[in-house]
Design an enzyme around this catalytic site. Sequence first.
Site, PDB file in Angstrom:
ATOM      1  N   ASP A 170      -2.631  -7.533  -1.872  1.00  0.00           N
ATOM      2  CA  ASP A 170      -3.419  -6.677  -0.973  1.00  0.00           C
ATOM      3  C   ASP A 170      -4.874  -7.151  -0.877  1.00  0.00           C
ATOM      4  O   ASP A 170      -5.630  -6.688  -0.032  1.00  0.00           O
ATOM      5  CB  ASP A 170      -3.351  -5.223  -1.451  1.00  0.00           C
ATOM      6  CG  ASP A 170      -3.734  -4.237  -0.361  1.00  0.00           C
ATOM      7  OD1 ASP A 170      -3.852  -4.664   0.806  1.00  0.00           O
ATOM      8  OD2 ASP A 170      -3.915  -3.043  -0.665  1.00  0.00           O
ATOM      9  N   ARG A 213      -9.842 -11.981   1.665  1.00  0.00           N
ATOM     10  CA  ARG A 213     -10.655 -13.046   1.088  1.00  0.00           C
ATOM     11  C   ARG A 213      -9.919 -14.392   1.120  1.00  0.00           C
ATOM     12  O   ARG A 213     -10.550 -15.444   1.142  1.00  0.00           O
ATOM     13  CB  ARG A 213     -11.071 -12.651  -0.344  1.00  0.00           C
ATOM     14  CG  ARG A 213      -9.939 -12.454  -1.301  1.00  0.00           C
ATOM     15  CD  ARG A 213     -10.345 -11.680  -2.548  1.00  0.00           C
ATOM     16  NE  ARG A 213     -10.515 -10.244  -2.275  1.00  0.00           N
ATOM     17  CZ  ARG A 213     -10.925  -9.353  -3.176  1.00  0.00           C
ATOM     18  NH1 ARG A 213     -11.211  -9.730  -4.404  1.00  0.00           N
ATOM     19  NH2 ARG A 213     -11.033  -8.079  -2.856  1.00  0.00           N
ATOM     20  N   LYS A 245       0.857  -1.194   0.000  1.00  0.00           N
ATOM     21  CA  LYS A 245       0.000   0.000   0.000  1.00  0.00           C
ATOM     22  C   LYS A 245       0.890   1.240   0.000  1.00  0.00           C
ATOM     23  O   LYS A 245       1.935   1.249   0.643  1.00  0.00           O
ATOM     24  CB  LYS A 245      -0.870   0.030   1.263  1.00  0.00           C
ATOM     25  CG  LYS A 245      -2.014  -0.960   1.279  1.00  0.00           C
ATOM     26  CD  LYS A 245      -2.816  -0.817   2.570  1.00  0.00           C
ATOM     27  CE  LYS A 245      -3.852  -1.918   2.714  1.00  0.00           C
ATOM     28  NZ  LYS A 245      -4.921  -1.850   1.718  1.00  0.00           N
TER      29      LYS A 245
HETATM   30  N1  BES Z   1      -7.968  -4.173   4.417  1.00  0.00           N
HETATM   31  C1  BES Z   1      -8.203  -3.698   3.090  1.00  0.00           C
HETATM   32  C2  BES Z   1      -9.549  -2.994   2.956  1.00  0.00           C
HETATM   33  C3  BES Z   1      -9.774  -1.742   3.749  1.00  0.00           C
HETATM   34  C4  BES Z   1      -9.675  -0.502   3.147  1.00  0.00           C
HETATM   35  C5  BES Z   1     -10.150  -1.789   5.070  1.00  0.00           C
HETATM   36  C6  BES Z   1      -9.904   0.646   3.861  1.00  0.00           C
HETATM   37  C7  BES Z   1     -10.382  -0.643   5.806  1.00  0.00           C
HETATM   38  C8  BES Z   1     -10.272   0.581   5.181  1.00  0.00           C
HETATM   39  C9  BES Z   1      -8.172  -4.867   2.115  1.00  0.00           C
HETATM   40  O1  BES Z   1      -7.352  -5.930   2.449  1.00  0.00           O
HETATM   41  C10 BES Z   1      -7.678  -4.349   0.804  1.00  0.00           C
HETATM   42  O2  BES Z   1      -6.566  -3.940   0.749  1.00  0.00           O
HETATM   43  N2  BES Z   1      -8.532  -4.404  -0.198  1.00  0.00           N
HETATM   44  C11 BES Z   1      -8.187  -3.954  -1.500  1.00  0.00           C
HETATM   45  C12 BES Z   1      -8.664  -4.993  -2.485  1.00  0.00           C
HETATM   46  C13 BES Z   1      -8.164  -4.790  -3.880  1.00  0.00           C
HETATM   47  C14 BES Z   1      -6.671  -5.008  -3.932  1.00  0.00           C
HETATM   48  C15 BES Z   1      -8.880  -5.773  -4.773  1.00  0.00           C
HETATM   49  C16 BES Z   1      -8.877  -2.616  -1.730  1.00  0.00           C
HETATM   50  O3  BES Z   1     -10.009  -2.443  -1.251  1.00  0.00           O
HETATM   51  O4  BES Z   1      -8.265  -1.751  -2.327  1.00  0.00           O
HETATM   52 ZN    ZN Z   2      -6.993  -6.168   4.428  1.00  0.00          ZN
HETATM   53 MN    MN Z   3      -5.335  -5.641   1.827  1.00  0.00          MN
END
Ligand code: BES
Ligand code: ZN
Ligand code: MN
Length: 501
Positions: free
Chosen positions: A344, A348, A274
């Site tokens: 990221d 899932r 990230k």
């Molecule tokens: N933990 C994050 C989602 C998240 C975002 C939680 C903001 C709390 C606040 C999750 O693991 C993630 O990174 N999701 C990605 C998925 C994408 C790579 C398909 C996302 O939402 O960008």
């Molecule tokens: Zn996450």
């Molecule tokens: Mn993530």
Amino acid sequence: MTALSVSTSSAASLRADALVVGVAKGPKGIALAPGAEAVNEAFEGKLTEVLNTLGATGAEGEAVKVPSPAGLKAAFVLAVGLGEAAEAGYQLEALRRAAGVAARTLAGAKKAALALPTESADEVEAVALGGLLGAYAFGTYKGDGNGKEPVGELVVLAPRKGSKDAKAAVERAAAIGEEMNRARDLVNTAPNDLNPKSFAAIAQAAGKEHGLKVEVLDEKALAKGGFGGLLGVGNGSANPPRLVKVAYTHPKAKATLAFVGKGITYDSGGISLKPAGHNETMKCDMAGAAAVFAAVVAAKRLGLAVNVTGWLALAENMPSGTATRPGDVLRMYGGKTVEVLNTDAEGRLVLADAIVRAGEENPDVIVDVATLTGAMVLALGNRTFGVMSNNDELRDTLHTVAGEVGEQSWPMPLPAELRKGMTESTIADLANMGERMGGGLVAGLFLKEFVAEGIDWAHLDIAGPAFHESAPFGYTPKGGTASAVRTLVRYAEQTAANGKA
Ligand code: BES
Ligand code: ZN
Ligand code: MN
């Protein structure tokens, strides 16, 4: 921890630092809420006048202090806003929030009495729960004198009639509120202190304290069992993953619920790192697991006639030489293969293992709770979680139940056409990414692939409400909120009452 009790003493005679009353916006200026009668008498019937002079409007979130007149044993009166005056009785959520504002405002005080509307047991519970949640403060890392102590004691004043029910209502509020505050502590604990192993140890200790059966699979057991999702996500971290099972059973239970929580103790994104600005709050990525744990303990404390099994899928998502790479293929628990296109999208992966494992025990319903996607935050904002399900009735039930307990949620679809993008991996059964549009729903569709035939399943994406970053409001502090705990508990309660899921 703030002590919570109920008393049928008169507001005037109770010795406390503060006496809390409710004030609302009436059609003709401000109006005192039920519960404030004795206090108003001590002001010779002029409390609204005094509050008016001090600028009180009755708006939600407002708190106005007035020194006590002779005749009150409390040092001062605190009037909290309830919003619009309600002839037919205040919304329970308005009471929770007002009590929360009072408790937060009274940080540093030793003892406060809440003279808010408490004619029904539901109202007593709302006032008590709002108070306990509003009093919450996370002090683990603060030195002495660096911030006020939470109010020491909250006394909910209730009418003599129905005092037995009032007592039971306060006990219920304590069971739910204390477990919610435990979930908030887990979320707020810094990720260098809370990792899969320490989280599992906390679950074991708390489980033992409450007489719950807790089983922990460590990295060796996970490897033996073939939990490729948990291991794949945890591979990059010096802190190996864990799968924790917490079981509550009741001898008269007619249904079994499985709650599955995403427990990423820190989500750096892994090799698909990230960017700065997106990882400072990612200690909150275990909020689903914290909520599930809290809900199982609360179910036990409430003695609900239903079996509830919690599954905590714990891992830390870090980049390193041993981390899973974009392009790797994982063999998930149960045998399906997943091509990891973005490390990221790790939630899932750990949930898939846990959902398959939960399904093996044939529960009536599986509900997973996860801070799963940023897309859900874009769709629903910071205070509302999304509800998805393979059963429309279950989805609507959870949405309804959430509303009853004061949690904002919204039903979201799982459109079949979004599945396609995920199944286009050329080398594995599935990819962990699909279309970008509707990303929250794509994630839901991914999880659905791992739900055993014939099991009703729902997914709560709490990425928005799990962690509160702006100013506190009502009973919601900055940081961990314990989102979804009350929804899970009420759903378990309803299942127990109906004798079926
Ligand atoms: N933990 C994050 C989602 C998240 C975002 C939680 C903001 C709390 C606040 C999750 O693991 C993630 O990174 N999701 C990605 C998925 C994408 C790579 C398909 C996302 O939402 O960008
Ligand atoms: Zn996450
Ligand atoms: Mn993530």
